[in-house]
Scaffold this motif. Structure first.
Motif, mmCIF file in Angstrom:
data_model
loop_
_atom_site.group_PDB
_atom_site.id
_atom_site.type_symbol
_atom_site.label_atom_id
_atom_site.label_comp_id
_atom_site.label_asym_id
_atom_site.label_seq_id
_atom_site.Cartn_x
_atom_site.Cartn_y
_atom_site.Cartn_z
ATOM 1 N N GLU A 193 -83.210 -56.975 -69.835
ATOM 2 C CA GLU A 193 -82.660 -58.173 -68.942
ATOM 3 C C GLU A 193 -81.857 -57.860 -67.586
ATOM 4 O OE1 GLU A 193 -80.254 -62.458 -69.731
ATOM 5 O OE2 GLU A 193 -80.570 -61.081 -71.297
ATOM 6 N N HIS A 194 -80.961 -56.887 -67.598
ATOM 7 C CA HIS A 194 -80.037 -56.269 -66.552
ATOM 8 C C HIS A 194 -80.105 -55.044 -66.430
ATOM 9 C CE1 HIS A 194 -78.215 -60.209 -67.250
ATOM 10 N NE2 HIS A 194 -77.875 -59.933 -68.462
ATOM 11 N N PRO A 195 -79.879 -54.440 -64.976
ATOM 12 C CA PRO A 195 -80.102 -53.192 -64.829
ATOM 13 C C PRO A 195 -78.957 -52.276 -65.599
ATOM 14 C CG PRO A 195 -79.080 -54.498 -63.154
ATOM 15 C CD PRO A 195 -79.730 -55.371 -64.036
ATOM 16 N N GLY A 196 -79.422 -50.943 -65.983
ATOM 17 C CA GLY A 196 -78.333 -50.316 -66.676
ATOM 18 C C GLY A 196 -77.754 -49.207 -65.579
ATOM 19 N N VAL A 197 -78.165 -49.147 -64.378
ATOM 20 C CA VAL A 197 -77.544 -48.345 -63.551
ATOM 21 C C VAL A 197 -77.805 -48.960 -62.114
ATOM 22 C CG1 VAL A 197 -77.700 -46.080 -62.283
ATOM 23 C CG2 VAL A 197 -77.879 -46.037 -64.476
ATOM 24 N N ILE A 198 -76.552 -49.048 -61.124
ATOM 25 C CA ILE A 198 -76.430 -49.652 -60.037
ATOM 26 C C ILE A 198 -75.874 -48.708 -58.999
ATOM 27 C CG2 ILE A 198 -75.865 -51.630 -58.432
ATOM 28 C CD1 ILE A 198 -75.499 -53.259 -61.003
ATOM 29 N N LEU A 199 -76.622 -48.281 -57.930
ATOM 30 C CA LEU A 199 -76.160 -47.157 -57.130
ATOM 31 C C LEU A 199 -76.081 -47.808 -55.753
ATOM 32 C CD1 LEU A 199 -78.174 -44.248 -58.218
ATOM 33 C CD2 LEU A 199 -75.945 -44.685 -58.966
ATOM 34 N N LEU A 200 -74.960 -47.562 -55.026
ATOM 35 C CA LEU A 200 -74.820 -47.452 -53.628
ATOM 36 C C LEU A 200 -75.057 -46.259 -52.976
ATOM 37 C CD1 LEU A 200 -71.838 -49.878 -52.567
ATOM 38 C CD2 LEU A 200 -74.195 -50.527 -52.671
ATOM 39 N N ARG A 201 -76.036 -46.117 -51.852
ATOM 40 C CA ARG A 201 -76.322 -45.104 -51.018
ATOM 41 C C ARG A 201 -76.039 -45.159 -49.582
ATOM 42 N NH1 ARG A 201 -78.819 -41.203 -54.254
ATOM 43 N NH2 ARG A 201 -80.116 -42.065 -55.810
#
Length: 559
Positions: free
Chosen positions: A480-488
């Motif tokens: 349902e939700h992302p496990g990893v969120i990254l800013l690049r």
């Protein structure tokens, strides 16, 4: 051949010695040489066009064969004018870049104003036993379009020619110990790293052939260049005089813009201060032996001190020659003892100094790889017995100090405008992946952001997401939700930041409309409310994370 003008370089007459370096006291010949090199098209673009992309790229890796093939005389007849121009440029390229002796007639035809006789008088070539013209030095084109980030510095591009000793791939045998290094990866790294702003007084510590000085002259009113090697200063002076027009120097009054001084480290500038210091010092960690003399060392790379002491000493003493607010940028190695973090040793050099610092480690290698790199650098592998003994000495030297690895990287130092109690801010980062070049403008922006954070109340700021920043979300199929969120970051140091759910929510709302305090309050109201929710800790933690994103350039103050 001793240059009669050399005493003017150092302030005091050098010892009577043969410097075996190009002469800089013959202005008519220098002018003729510059005209000839310009007319034959001996520029960065000219050489690239002659060789072709592949051969030019190979030459940058010190591989000569493709360039030798590309410059061989053509058998078939073509356009006489075009073929003649290419042939003349090929003679010059083969003479100096490929170190292939040329006939006197070919050299005279390619460089008709100065001719072979003038090149011999300047000390750039010599006649070999067969009567051919052989290079005594490397003389190559060097240029840049602009020094991005300079502040009203007049730092437009320049096309220069730079002399240095022939490199290992251009000559047989082990390098001479007073070898003057040409333009290499380390020197160009420092060029790309240096923050370019207008400065009244700049210092190039350990100038070598003068590459840092060339760039400093485009945004500094006066540059002092020092070196422990008389030969290095002689090469630098030759290069300055040859390129006087491009560097906006008056050959008859060089001292008004440049001071060349002989001496070790900071000794030649004791008691003086500078707005900017740059240094590619002789930082190579080399085994020391009993009874060793300076003549036994490679002056371009060996500082004569054990371990990484030369870098440690410079980090501790460079602030003494910085004006308030002045900065220093240098390259260096540091030893990493077994069981310790790489940053521990550099951090110890700063203790109690009050100096702001930023260390970026770009590479970390084992003692074995380090020994192989520097033994190959001086062509010491060509003597099998010498190579074995030197390799063993490196390993024994590192083992004596329990060194497990050696780091290489960039160092930025700043003397605060006014003394502050306790230790000044120090940052240690490891960035081993490719970054944008030149990186200097991005380092300058990072310093400005850190200064902005010190001067402003972050909670009342309005922020926006930087233009080069993108977001990535990863989740398991069906989740349902992302496990990893990254800013690049797509520019600069190209960092990647792992985001928590609340920090991702904060970033997504940064459009400059609401203040940091308002956004954090809204997220606290949305995500809090439970019995175990610590509102104060949530707000403080999120504010700290937001500060880090501003410091790293993911978020910026709204205009």
């Amino acid at each position: 051949m001793t240059d009669p003008a050399m005493p003017a370089i150092f302030g005091t007459a050098p010892k009577t010695t043969t410097l075996d370096a190009p002469r800089s006291d013959l202005p008519e010949l220098l002018t003729a040489l510059a005209d000839d090199l310009r007319n034959v098209g001996y520029t960065v673009d000219g050489v690239a066009g002659l060789l072709g992309e592949s051969a030019h790229a190979a030459l940058a890796r010190d591989q000569l064969i493709p360039a030798l093939i590309a410059t061989e005389p053509a058998d078939s007849a073509g356009d006489p004018a075009t073929d003649g121009a290419k042939a003349a440029l090929a003679v010059v390229v083969r003479l100096w870049l490929l170190a292939v002796p040329q006939t006197e007639d070919d050299v005279d035809a390619a460089l008709p104003r100065i001719r072979t006789s003038g090149l011999v008088e300047l000390g750039l070539v010599e006649k070999n036993d067969g009567g051919a013209v052989a290079a005594k030095v490397d003389l190559r084109p060097y240029g840049w379009e602009c020094d991005s980030g300079a502040d009203n510095s007049g730092s437009g591009g320049a096309e220069l020619w730079v002399s240095s000793d022939l490199a290992a791939h251009q000559q047989p045998g082990v390098l001479r110990h007073d070898h003057v290094l040409g333009i290499g990866q380390a020197s160009t790294t420092l060029v790309q790293t240096t923050i370019r702003r207008h400065s009244k007084r700049a210092l190039d510590l350990g100038t070598g052939c003068g590459i840092q000085t060339f760039h400093l002259l485009h945004h500094s009113e006066h540059v002092t260049a020092t070196d422990i090697s008389e030969r290095a200063l002689a090469f630098t002076r030759f290069n300055l005089m040859l390129n006087a027009e491009a560097l906006r120097l008056d050959p008859a009054d060089l001292e008004s813009r440049v001071s060349l001084r002989l001496g070790s480290l900071l000794e030649p500038v004791a008691g003086e201060t500078f707005d900017l210091v740059v240094s590619n010092p002789p930082f190579v960690i080399t085994p020391r032996s009993a009874g060793e003399h300076s003549s036994d060392q490679f002056t371009y790379r060996d500082g004569g001190l054990p371990g990484d002491d030369i870098v440690a000493n410079l980090v501790r003493t460079l602030p003494d020659v910085l004006a308030p607010g002045g900065t220093a940028q240098m390259l260096g190695n540091w030893e990493i003892p077994a069981g310790s973090r790489w940053s521990e040793r550099p951090a110890s050099w700063l203790a109690g100094s009050g100096t702001e610092a930023w260390f970026i480690q770009r590479e970390q290698v084992s003692p074995e790889l380090y020994a192989e790199t520097w033994l190959q650098d001086a062509s010491e592998g060509r003597d099998r017995k010498l190579y074995r003994a030197a390799y063993a000495a490196y390993l024994e030297d590192f083992a004596s100090r329990n060194v497990d690895a050696i780091g290489f990287g960039m160092i930025w130092l700043r003397r605060p405008e006014s003394p502050r109690p306790g230790d000044a801010p120090a940052r240690f980062e490891e960035i081993t992946y490719p970054i944008e070049q030149p990186i200097g403008p991005h380092l300058a922006a990072a310093v400005e952001r850190a200064d902005w954070l010190d001067a402003h109340e972050l909670s009342e700021a309005h922020l926006v997401v930087a233009e080069d920043v993108t977001e990535e979300r990863h989740q398991r199929p069906g989740a349902e939700h992302p496990g990893v969120i990254l800013l690049r970051q797509g520019a600069g140091l190209r960092r990647t930041n792992l985001l928590s759910t609340e920090l991702a929510g904060f970033v997504s709302a940064c459009d400059g409309e609401l203040s940091v305090r308002q956004l954090i309050g809204a997220l606290a109201a949305l995500l809090g409310g439970g019995d175990d929710f610590d509102d104060d800790a949530f707000r403080a933690g999120l504010l700290s994370d937001v500060g880090n994103l501003v410091r790293d350039g993911f978020l910026l103050p709204a205009a």
